[in-house]
Design an enzyme around this catalytic site. Structure first.
Site, PDB file in Angstrom:
ATOM      1  N   TYR A   1      -4.145   4.193   6.359  1.00 32.30           N
ATOM      2  CA  TYR A   1      -4.929   3.403   7.369  1.00 32.30           C
ATOM      3  C   TYR A   1      -6.098   3.801   7.776  1.00 32.30           C
ATOM      4  O   TYR A   1      -7.070   3.069   8.008  1.00 32.30           O
ATOM      5  CB  TYR A   1      -3.836   2.943   8.617  1.00 32.30           C
ATOM      6  CG  TYR A   1      -2.841   2.192   8.159  1.00 32.30           C
ATOM      7  CD1 TYR A   1      -2.906   0.809   8.277  1.00 32.30           C
ATOM      8  CD2 TYR A   1      -1.298   2.764   7.903  1.00 32.30           C
ATOM      9  CE1 TYR A   1      -1.835  -0.004   7.731  1.00 32.30           C
ATOM     10  CE2 TYR A   1      -0.457   1.933   7.327  1.00 32.30           C
ATOM     11  CZ  TYR A   1      -0.573   0.519   7.362  1.00 32.30           C
ATOM     12  OH  TYR A   1       0.453  -0.221   6.976  1.00 32.30           O
ATOM     13  N   LYS A  53       0.951  -1.084  -0.048  1.00 29.84           N
ATOM     14  CA  LYS A  53       0.143  -0.006  -0.001  1.00 29.84           C
ATOM     15  C   LYS A  53       0.844   1.210  -0.051  1.00 29.84           C
ATOM     16  O   LYS A  53       2.108   1.149   0.203  1.00 29.84           O
ATOM     17  CB  LYS A  53      -0.838   0.095   1.207  1.00 29.84           C
ATOM     18  CG  LYS A  53      -0.517  -0.304   2.680  1.00 29.84           C
ATOM     19  CD  LYS A  53       0.495   0.333   3.224  1.00 29.84           C
ATOM     20  CE  LYS A  53       0.517   2.086   3.458  1.00 29.84           C
ATOM     21  NZ  LYS A  53       1.823   2.267   4.287  1.00 29.84           N
TER      22      LYS A  53
HETATM   23  P1  NAD Z   1      12.518   1.098   2.249  1.00 23.16           P
HETATM   24  O1  NAD Z   1      13.094   2.562   1.972  1.00 23.16           O
HETATM   25  O2  NAD Z   1      12.759   0.521   3.631  1.00 23.16           O
HETATM   26  O3  NAD Z   1      12.706   0.041   1.088  1.00 23.16           O
HETATM   27  C1  NAD Z   1      12.677   0.557  -0.458  1.00 23.16           C
HETATM   28  C2  NAD Z   1      13.237  -0.644  -1.196  1.00 23.16           C
HETATM   29  O4  NAD Z   1      13.006  -0.232  -2.435  1.00 23.16           O
HETATM   30  C3  NAD Z   1      14.844  -0.567  -0.885  1.00 23.16           C
HETATM   31  O5  NAD Z   1      15.418  -1.928  -0.793  1.00 23.16           O
HETATM   32  C4  NAD Z   1      15.263   0.028  -2.266  1.00 23.16           C
HETATM   33  O6  NAD Z   1      16.536  -0.294  -2.273  1.00 23.16           O
HETATM   34  C5  NAD Z   1      14.299  -0.221  -3.185  1.00 23.16           C
HETATM   35  N1  NAD Z   1      14.136   0.770  -4.185  1.00 23.16           N
HETATM   36  C6  NAD Z   1      14.172   0.212  -5.568  1.00 23.16           C
HETATM   37  N2  NAD Z   1      14.222   1.308  -6.651  1.00 23.16           N
HETATM   38  C7  NAD Z   1      14.231   2.515  -5.660  1.00 23.16           C
HETATM   39  C8  NAD Z   1      14.175   3.883  -5.788  1.00 23.16           C
HETATM   40  N3  NAD Z   1      14.281   4.208  -7.262  1.00 23.16           N
HETATM   41  N4  NAD Z   1      14.495   4.454  -4.794  1.00 23.16           N
HETATM   42  C9  NAD Z   1      14.482   4.163  -3.582  1.00 23.16           C
HETATM   43  N5  NAD Z   1      14.214   2.936  -3.139  1.00 23.16           N
HETATM   44  C10 NAD Z   1      14.240   2.093  -4.311  1.00 23.16           C
HETATM   45  O7  NAD Z   1      10.766   1.323   2.312  1.00 23.16           O
HETATM   46  P2  NAD Z   1       9.911   0.427   2.989  1.00 23.16           P
HETATM   47  O8  NAD Z   1       9.494   0.954   4.310  1.00 23.16           O
HETATM   48  O9  NAD Z   1      10.041  -0.914   2.919  1.00 23.16           O
HETATM   49  O10 NAD Z   1       8.660   0.710   2.205  1.00 23.16           O
HETATM   50  C11 NAD Z   1       8.487   0.034   0.672  1.00 23.16           C
HETATM   51  C12 NAD Z   1       6.940   0.068   0.810  1.00 23.16           C
HETATM   52  O11 NAD Z   1       6.296  -0.882   1.452  1.00 23.16           O
HETATM   53  C13 NAD Z   1       6.162   1.228   0.433  1.00 23.16           C
HETATM   54  O12 NAD Z   1       5.098   1.297  -0.566  1.00 23.16           O
HETATM   55  C14 NAD Z   1       5.374   1.267   1.870  1.00 23.16           C
HETATM   56  O13 NAD Z   1       4.268   2.080   2.124  1.00 23.16           O
HETATM   57  C15 NAD Z   1       5.135  -0.142   2.182  1.00 23.16           C
HETATM   58  N6  NAD Z   1       4.924  -0.378   3.723  1.00 23.16           N
HETATM   59  C16 NAD Z   1       4.096  -1.055   4.105  1.00 23.16           C
HETATM   60  C17 NAD Z   1       3.920  -1.436   5.440  1.00 23.16           C
HETATM   61  C18 NAD Z   1       2.768  -2.053   5.682  1.00 23.16           C
HETATM   62  O14 NAD Z   1       2.591  -2.312   6.996  1.00 23.16           O
HETATM   63  N7  NAD Z   1       1.932  -2.630   5.062  1.00 23.16           N
HETATM   64  C19 NAD Z   1       4.928  -1.019   6.214  1.00 23.16           C
HETATM   65  C20 NAD Z   1       6.100  -0.293   5.900  1.00 23.16           C
HETATM   66  C21 NAD Z   1       6.150  -0.055   4.409  1.00 23.16           C
END
Ligand code: NAD
Length: 372
Positions: free
Chosen positions: A223, A138
């Site tokens: 949320y 999401k």
């Molecule tokens: P994060 O920054 O920790 O991870 C993002 C990943 O994407 C990294 O591994 C990064 O290397 C990669 N990536 C690929 N292309 C990229 C670019 N152009 N720029 C930046 N990063 C790039 O982020 P996250 O917290 O893991 O969030 C990722 C997704 O998950 C988001 O859409 C967020 O909303 C969602 N999320 C959902 C929940 C949930 O509880 N459902 C919780 C956290 C995050």
């Protein structure tokens, strides 16, 4: 607690006791130790190996119906570390240039996209074109148009599109919905949703509108948007919203810091919600009806959800949300199971339509009618 029977006995001894029937327990209870599962398993590759992907992968170790079998990442060192940790063979590892080749890999049934929001749409469409089931974090995309394109692409490829709404499988949440449907709270009049935290690093993608598509609303406010719908059981028909920005340096144009919004529902029920990147301790849902109330606090965080109604506390054992989610998503994909709360693209698109309405209202200062 080792068996399903002991699990059921534990909840039978709790305050919600008699209202919970074994058939109501989420399928994730198949993850209880000592209960064998010999059915089909969904083979999942994760695309984007960041913070949340790590959480999902760790939780999937306890899944019975879903298994992590592949990875897609732009960082070779992360791939190596994941290969070692999760025993992933070289032939199931891809980068962002070559992952269309998953098409020919029978070890991958589905790809879970866990990258910054603005990348979801293109990546899901590539997954669909490779003929694999798509699971996406999401918000499903950064605007309605992209969401519609993703749904279309998955339909065309005859694959499912599921969105990571992990709370849709959470037992306290589902119990409140069951009680509401049984009329325990009477006529629903009001929902309050508080969603927020103080965001840290000013250089992260969440504060870059090109990658996030918006601020707190896209990330955490969603949320309350989604919760207002599953808690009341209705889709809103209007929204009005007010934005407050106290730190325009950290929260640049296109990144909302704090938004308060109201929603109106066909029954006459109303919701009042807060989405913010500058206040902690905001993770609370409150549902008010003519005959009773329900509260979830924390409502959506990773830690054990806590809930109560006017009749007393709800008390379910904790299973990591992502374990339940992935077992249930496997059941949806492999068995055609119909979840209590939908997690498909159409469900996620409704949230994007509401969020677009919220932004429009905050900008114009007017109430915006919604057609979901
Ligand atoms: P994060 O920054 O920790 O991870 C993002 C990943 O994407 C990294 O591994 C990064 O290397 C990669 N990536 C690929 N292309 C990229 C670019 N152009 N720029 C930046 N990063 C790039 O982020 P996250 O917290 O893991 O969030 C990722 C997704 O998950 C988001 O859409 C967020 O909303 C969602 N999320 C959902 C929940 C949930 O509880 N459902 C919780 C956290 C995050």
């Amino acid at each position: 607690m080792n068996t399903r029977r002991e699990f059921i006995q534990k909840i039978s001894g709790s305050a919600i006791a008699l209202s919970v029937l074994p058939g109501y327990l989420p399928a994730a209870c198949t993850t209880l130790p000592n209960e064998a599962y010999n059915g089909p398993v969904l083979k999942v590759a994760i695309l984007g190996l960041g913070n949340y992907a790590n959480r999902v992968a760790d939780a999937m170790v306890s899944c019975k119906k879903a298994k992590l079998t592949g990875v897609i990442s732009g960082t070779p060192s992360k791939i190596k570390a994941w290969q070692t940790k999760f025993n992933i063979p070289e032939k199931n590892c891809y980068n962002y240039e070559n992952y269309d080749a998953i098409k020919d890999n029978p070890d991958i049934d589905a790809v879970y996209v866990i990258t910054p929001n603005a990348l979801h749409s293109e990546e899901v469409i590539r997954v669909a074109k490779a003929g694999k089931q798509a699971i996406c974090e999401k918000p499903m995309a950064i605007n309605v148009k992209e969401g519609e394109e993703m749904i279309e692409a998955c339909k065309k490829a005859n694959v499912k599109l599921l969105v990571g709404y992990r709370m849709h499988f959470e037992p306290h949440t589902l119990e409140i919905i069951r009680l509401r449907n049984a009329g325990e709270f009477g006529k629903i009049k009001f929902f309050q949703g508080l969603s927020g935290f103080i965001i840290g690093d000013p250089n992260q993608w969440r504060l870059n509108p090109k990658l996030s598509g918006g601020g707190s609303m896209m990330d955490i406010g969603i949320y309350s948007v989604n919760g207002s719908r599953y808690m009341t059981g209705e889709d809103p028909i209007w929204v009005n919203a007010v934005e407050t920005k106290n730190d325009p340096v950290k929260f640049v144009q296109g990144i909302d810091e704090t938004i308060q919004f109201q929603l109106g529902f066909p029954s006459g029920a109303v919701a009042s919600c807060l989405s913010t990147y500058s206040m902690n301790w905001l993770d609370r849902f409150f549902l008010d009806g003519t005959e009773g109330f329900a509260e979830l606090y924390p409502a959506t965080g990773y830690d054990p959800t806590q809930g109560r109604t006017n009749k007393g506390p709800l008390d379910f054992p904790f299973i990591p949300h992502q374990t339940i989610q992935m077992d249930e998503m496997a059941a949806i994909i492999l068995e055609g199971k119909k979840p209590v709360l939908p997690v498909d693209g159409e469900e996620a698109l409704k949230d994007l339509k509401i969020i677009e309405g919220i932004y429009k209202s905050a900008q114009s200062g007017r109430t915006v009618n919604l057609k979901l």
